[in-house]
Design a protein around this motif. Structure first.
Motif, short mmCIF file in Angstrom:
data_model
loop_
_atom_site.label_atom_id
_atom_site.label_comp_id
_atom_site.label_asym_id
_atom_site.label_seq_id
_atom_site.Cartn_x
_atom_site.Cartn_y
_atom_site.Cartn_z
N ALA A 29 0.83 -1.21 0.00
CA ALA A 29 0.00 0.00 0.00
C ALA A 29 0.86 1.26 0.00
N TYR A 30 2.00 1.19 0.70
CA TYR A 30 2.91 2.33 0.75
C TYR A 30 3.56 2.54 -0.62
N PHE A 31 3.98 1.44 -1.25
CA PHE A 31 4.55 1.55 -2.59
C PHE A 31 3.52 2.07 -3.59
N ASN A 32 2.29 1.62 -3.47
CA ASN A 32 1.24 2.09 -4.37
C ASN A 32 1.00 3.58 -4.20
N TYR A 33 1.06 4.03 -2.94
CA TYR A 33 0.95 5.47 -2.67
C TYR A 33 2.06 6.24 -3.39
N VAL A 61 -3.79 -1.86 -12.02
CA VAL A 61 -5.01 -1.28 -12.57
C VAL A 61 -5.89 -2.43 -13.06
N GLU A 62 -7.15 -2.43 -12.63
CA GLU A 62 -8.07 -3.49 -13.00
C GLU A 62 -8.14 -3.66 -14.51
N GLY A 63 -7.91 -4.86 -14.97
CA GLY A 63 -7.98 -5.16 -16.40
C GLY A 63 -6.72 -4.86 -17.17
N GLU A 64 -5.76 -4.19 -16.52
CA GLU A 64 -4.52 -3.80 -17.20
C GLU A 64 -3.28 -4.37 -16.54
N GLY A 65 -3.40 -4.78 -15.29
CA GLY A 65 -2.26 -5.35 -14.60
C GLY A 65 -1.38 -4.28 -13.96
N MET A 66 -0.10 -4.59 -13.78
CA MET A 66 0.83 -3.67 -13.13
C MET A 66 1.10 -2.46 -14.04
#
Length: 377
Positions: free
Chosen positions: A203-207, A218-223
């Motif tokens: 979650a920290y990395f995603n932030y 991203v849903e449907g697109e992956g990383m």
């Protein structure tokens, strides 16, 4: 003689009818008959605080619905491994808690479609539509949101004040974040750490990714992040490590984080990043007072997002779908139940529950609401 016998038979029949009526009245109650008794199994994970609050809600539900018994199956570590095993074995609980991974279980055919029970057993009239939709797939409701969260930096307010260290600001850059903790550790001396090594915390990395215009997934697109971003992230944490701001590898392996195993709770660390719904649990586990503030940010792109914390779902193969739906609704809509649960699983989706909790909020809970408003700006 014959007439007397007929009279006796008639009296006997009347007595039988009276006894039968009395007996029928008792069984019609539905709560005293063994065959009408229902047992549901319910599984969830979380801290001891969550465990205790959930048990209180179960007890309250059983008091109001005495023909239903709920058998709790609380798990700390290894929850999803155990759940996966029971699903594969056809012995999954009737009710189980899921995270944002619930679509995986829907795709496996393991989750009850709650749509037929909306408007009857499930009434989410004052839920935000976005909150309802967070539990939907292909237009069907499979999961009911138990609360929403945002990431926050928790810090030991008492430790800082007792050592004449200014409290963290409401906003700061990554450089200011590092400098603040360097100066604080100079005053605290040996035996203390600035903040947890959370270089591997998704979650920290995603932030960090979001404030750089990217995303972990991203849903449907992956990383949706590149190698340079990973390099920048890991390099930053290497610098934190080299400067002595975070614990060494051995200490980090011992204190893995979370309210039950945290250097912050032990009073040996200034702060760590976690979800807002954990604020009460951390506060209850500590004698020191906690504060919270926004995560560091460089540039104009906000990294914070509001995220559903957990969902409650039903077993697709339960024998009692209506009762399962009724209990899930009870958790999120009953005034006494929502008062017990509070914000432990996040800010409630029910507007009435939010208002009631905020009116009665003490200093700790009020910090959550105030922070949540900042996070939504």
């Amino acid at each position: 003689m014959l007439k007397s016998r007929y009279r006796l038979v008639a009296v006997f029949i009347v007595c039988l009818l009276i006894l039968s009526a009395c007996s029928g009245g008792n069984s019609g109650n539905g709560n005293d008959s063994d065959e009408d008794q229902i047992e549901l199994r319910m599984a969830w994970w979380g801290s001891q605080v969550r465990h205790e609050k959930t048990l209180q809600v179960i007890e309250l539900f059983e008091d109001k619905y005495p023909h239903i018994t709920i058998k709790p199956e609380y798990t700390g570590d290894g929850y999803f491994e155990k759940l996966g095993t029971t699903i594969a074995g056809g012995n999954a609980p009737d009710i189980f808690q899921l995270g944002n991974n619930y679509p995986d279980y829907v795709n496996r055919g393991a989750v009850l479609d709650l749509t037929p029970y909306v408007g009857e057993q499930i009434k989410l009239d004052d839920f935000d539509q976005n909150t309802i939709d967070s539990g939907k797939m292909n237009g069907k409701l499979y999961a009911v949101n138990l609360g929403s969260n945002a990431s926050a930096y928790f810090y030991n307010k008492t430790l800082l004040e007792e050592n004449d260290i200014p409290l963290p600001p409401e906003s700061w850059t990554w450089e200011e974040f590092a400098d603040y903790h360097k100066q604080a550790l100079e005053k605290l001396g040996d035996g203390y750490y600035g903040f947890a090594d959370q270089s591997g915390y998704w979650a920290y990395f995603n932030y960090f990714a979001r404030q750089n215009g990217q995303a972990m997934y991203v849903e449907g697109e992956g990383m949706k992040f590149d190698e340079q971003l990973v390099h920048d992230w890991l390099s930053m944490w290497k610098n934190f490590r080299d400067e002595g701001l975070i614990p060494d590898a051995e200490t980090s392996a011992t204190f893995t984080g979370g309210v039950d195993n945290s250097l912050l709770v032990e009073g040996k660390m200034i702060g760590e990043v976690t979800w807002t719904n954990q604020f009460v649990g951390y506060s209850d586990a500590m004698e020191d007072e906690l504060g919270m503030t926004l995560l560091p940010q460089d540039g104009p792109i906000p990294g914070l997002w509001i995220q559903p914390s957990q969902f409650m779902s039903g077993n697709a193969n339960t024998d009692y779908p209506e009762e399962v739906a009724a209990f899930i609704n009870f958790m999120v809509m009953d005034p006494e139940a929502t008062a017990i649960l509070g914000n432990e699983r996040g800010i409630p989706g029910s507007a009435a529950a939010r208002e009631a909790l905020k009116e009665k909020a003490g200093p700790v809970e009020l910090q959550i609401y105030n922070y949540f408003e900042k996070a939504q700006e």
